[in-house]
Design an enzyme around this catalytic site. Structure first.
Site, PDB file in Angstrom:
ATOM      1  N   LYS A 127       0.865  -1.185   0.000  1.00  0.00           N
ATOM      2  CA  LYS A 127       0.000   0.000   0.000  1.00  0.00           C
ATOM      3  C   LYS A 127       0.891   1.221   0.000  1.00  0.00           C
ATOM      4  O   LYS A 127       1.991   1.192   0.550  1.00  0.00           O
ATOM      5  CB  LYS A 127      -0.861   0.016   1.264  1.00  0.00           C
ATOM      6  CG  LYS A 127      -2.061   0.904   1.161  1.00  0.00           C
ATOM      7  CD  LYS A 127      -3.105   0.246   0.300  1.00  0.00           C
ATOM      8  CE  LYS A 127      -4.489   0.716   0.525  1.00  0.00           C
ATOM      9  NZ  LYS A 127      -5.461  -0.280   0.061  1.00  0.00           N
TER      10      LYS A 127
HETATM   11  N1  GLU Z   1      -7.223  -0.021  -3.261  1.00  0.00           N
HETATM   12  C1  GLU Z   1      -8.004  -1.190  -3.534  1.00  0.00           C
HETATM   13  C2  GLU Z   1      -8.032  -2.112  -2.313  1.00  0.00           C
HETATM   14  O1  GLU Z   1      -7.791  -1.685  -1.208  1.00  0.00           O
HETATM   15  C3  GLU Z   1      -7.578  -1.881  -4.800  1.00  0.00           C
HETATM   16  C4  GLU Z   1      -6.176  -2.372  -4.819  1.00  0.00           C
HETATM   17  C5  GLU Z   1      -5.720  -2.910  -6.170  1.00  0.00           C
HETATM   18  O2  GLU Z   1      -6.546  -3.034  -7.065  1.00  0.00           O
HETATM   19  O3  GLU Z   1      -4.532  -3.198  -6.262  1.00  0.00           O
HETATM   20  O4  GLU Z   1      -8.364  -3.253  -2.411  1.00  0.00           O
END
Ligand code: GLU
Length: 415
Positions: free
Chosen positions: A101
């Protein structure tokens, strides 16, 4: 910061699988935390620095994967939690990624489009050595969107000297994002909601639903519920507050009202409520689809819903979760409920690598298959082991991550 619900569930799952403390420690610790201050020249000429980071939690099952958020509250402890959740989420739906993240501490509403573009390109420049289609694949998260991903893809391709569509997911369709990606988190959540309604034998019709959050994820689900006569949306909120009408809200009109007035307040025939009040409404299903730490020891006793679906990441703290468990209120955990987004991110990455594009029906059909397979497995484990859905989801994902780590020789010492 209170202990997040996932840490308690991960510990229970690790104990049930007889994992040692050392192994649990390894699984809880990120592989790498990369930080940088990004210099952005504002439109007025002044240069400002924004703290940014990327946390790479685990890559045993594949390249790190996860969104990047722009938010004034971004801090390293929070991003560590969110990166870890990505590892378990990708494992629950069995896609070939690890977890990561990223975030920038910024209030994006205070920046112009050009400033945002410079910040986004600056992020790619700062982290370029550590990210890439086989290394770590970014995606949108809170306050980032397909335009952000388009700039990221362009900047990465510029630095590398050739076109790299597979560097980020959540791109616009015109730049070979995947059909169905925008609605994927909401649609995946709807498939899981339907499954759980059946599993918990909630026979009342229509089912009254309250959604906290009207962004891409919460708003997308509200629209899907509006198309299904089994459900009635009775409450929804944005960051300023929400609206409640026990007899149901007309979803299209709510969006129109927000668009024209810039707010939900004052929507006709409904009461204005706070975000805290929304969580305590007497509804059948409560869906937190906004920020972290919404249901805690302070309000979990007042929740009246019969089922909670976590569309946000980490919306319930460990103490809030324990209270809900004791009260017999089932919670569908984030790592299952909101995994639809990253699942279609995987489809996007796969399409980009093949240079071969799928119709929306194919994307949604594959999404449904993946979500239902994961949901049914989680239900089965929770029944067999007599544990919450959250612990069941961690039993499933922990075994998968653990197996990958063992096969790679990265984890030793359990029977
Ligand atoms: N931000 C989204 C999540 O927390 C999508 C992450 C992604 O598609 O890599 O799942």
């Amino acid at each position: 910061m209170e202990q997040p619900a996932y840490q308690a569930a991960l510990k229970s799952a690790a104990q049930m699988l007889s994992r040692s403390d050392a192994e649990l420690d390894k699984l809880m610790t990120p592989d790498r935390i990369i930080q940088a201050d990004i210099a952005v020249q504002l439109d007025g000429g002044e240069t400002v620095f924004f703290p940014a980071l990327r946390v790479q939690h685990n890559s045993a099952r594949g390249p790190y994967k996860g969104g990047i958020r722009f938010h004034s509250q971004v801090d390293v402890d929070e991003v560590k939690i969110l990166a870890s959740l990505m590892t378990w989420k990708c494992a629950v739906v069995d896609i070939p990624f690890g977890g990561a993240k990223g975030g920038v501490k910024v209030d994006p509403k205070k920046l112009s489009q050009l400033e945002l573009e410079r910040l986004t390109r600056g992020y790619v420049q700062a982290f370029v050595k550590h990210i890439g289609p086989n290394q770590d694949v970014p995606a949108p998260d809170i306050n980032t969107n397909e335009q952000t991903m388009a700039w990221m893809m362009d900047e990465y391709s510029r630095i590398k000297g050739h076109q790299m569509h597979d560097f980020v997911t959540g791109k616009p369709i015109a730049l070979f994002g995947s059909k169905g990606r925008e609605l994927a988190t909401s649609l995946g959540g709807k498939f899981i909601l339907d499954l759980m309604i059946e599993h918990f034998k909630i026979t009342k019709r229509p089912i009254q639903v309250a959604i906290q959050g009207i962004g891409n994820v919460g708003g997308g689900l509200a629209k899907l519920l509006g198309l299904d006569p089994r459900y009635k949306l009775v409450a929804i909120s944005d960051s300023q507050g929400g609206i409640y009408r026990p007899t149901g809200l007309e979803v299209a009109e709510v969006f129109e009202h927000k668009k024209t007035t810039g707010s939900l307040a004052g929507f006709h025939y409904s009461h204005d409520i706070t975000n805290a009040e929304l969580l305590e409404l007497d509804v059948d299903v409560l869906i937190p689809a906004a920020l972290e730490d919404q249901i805690t020891a302070d309000n979990a006793d007042h929740v009246k819903a019969k089922l909670i679906l976590e569309l946000a990441n980490n919306p319930i703290t460990a103490s809030g979760d324990a209270i809900l468990n004791n009260r017999g209120i089932p919670v569908v955990p984030d790592i299952l409920a909101n995994a639809g987004g990253v699942t279609v991110s995987y489809f996007e990455w796969a399409q980009n690598r093949q240079g071969w594009y799928w119709e929306e029906g194919e994307v949604n059909g594959r999404l449904q298959k993946s979500m239902l397979a994961a949901g049914q497995k989680v239900i089965k484990i929770s029944e067999e082991k007599k544990v919450s859905l959250r612990v069941a989801a961690f039993l499933l994902s922990l075994e998968r991550v653990d197996q990958a780590m063992h096969l790679r020789g990265k984890l030793v010492g359990h029977n």
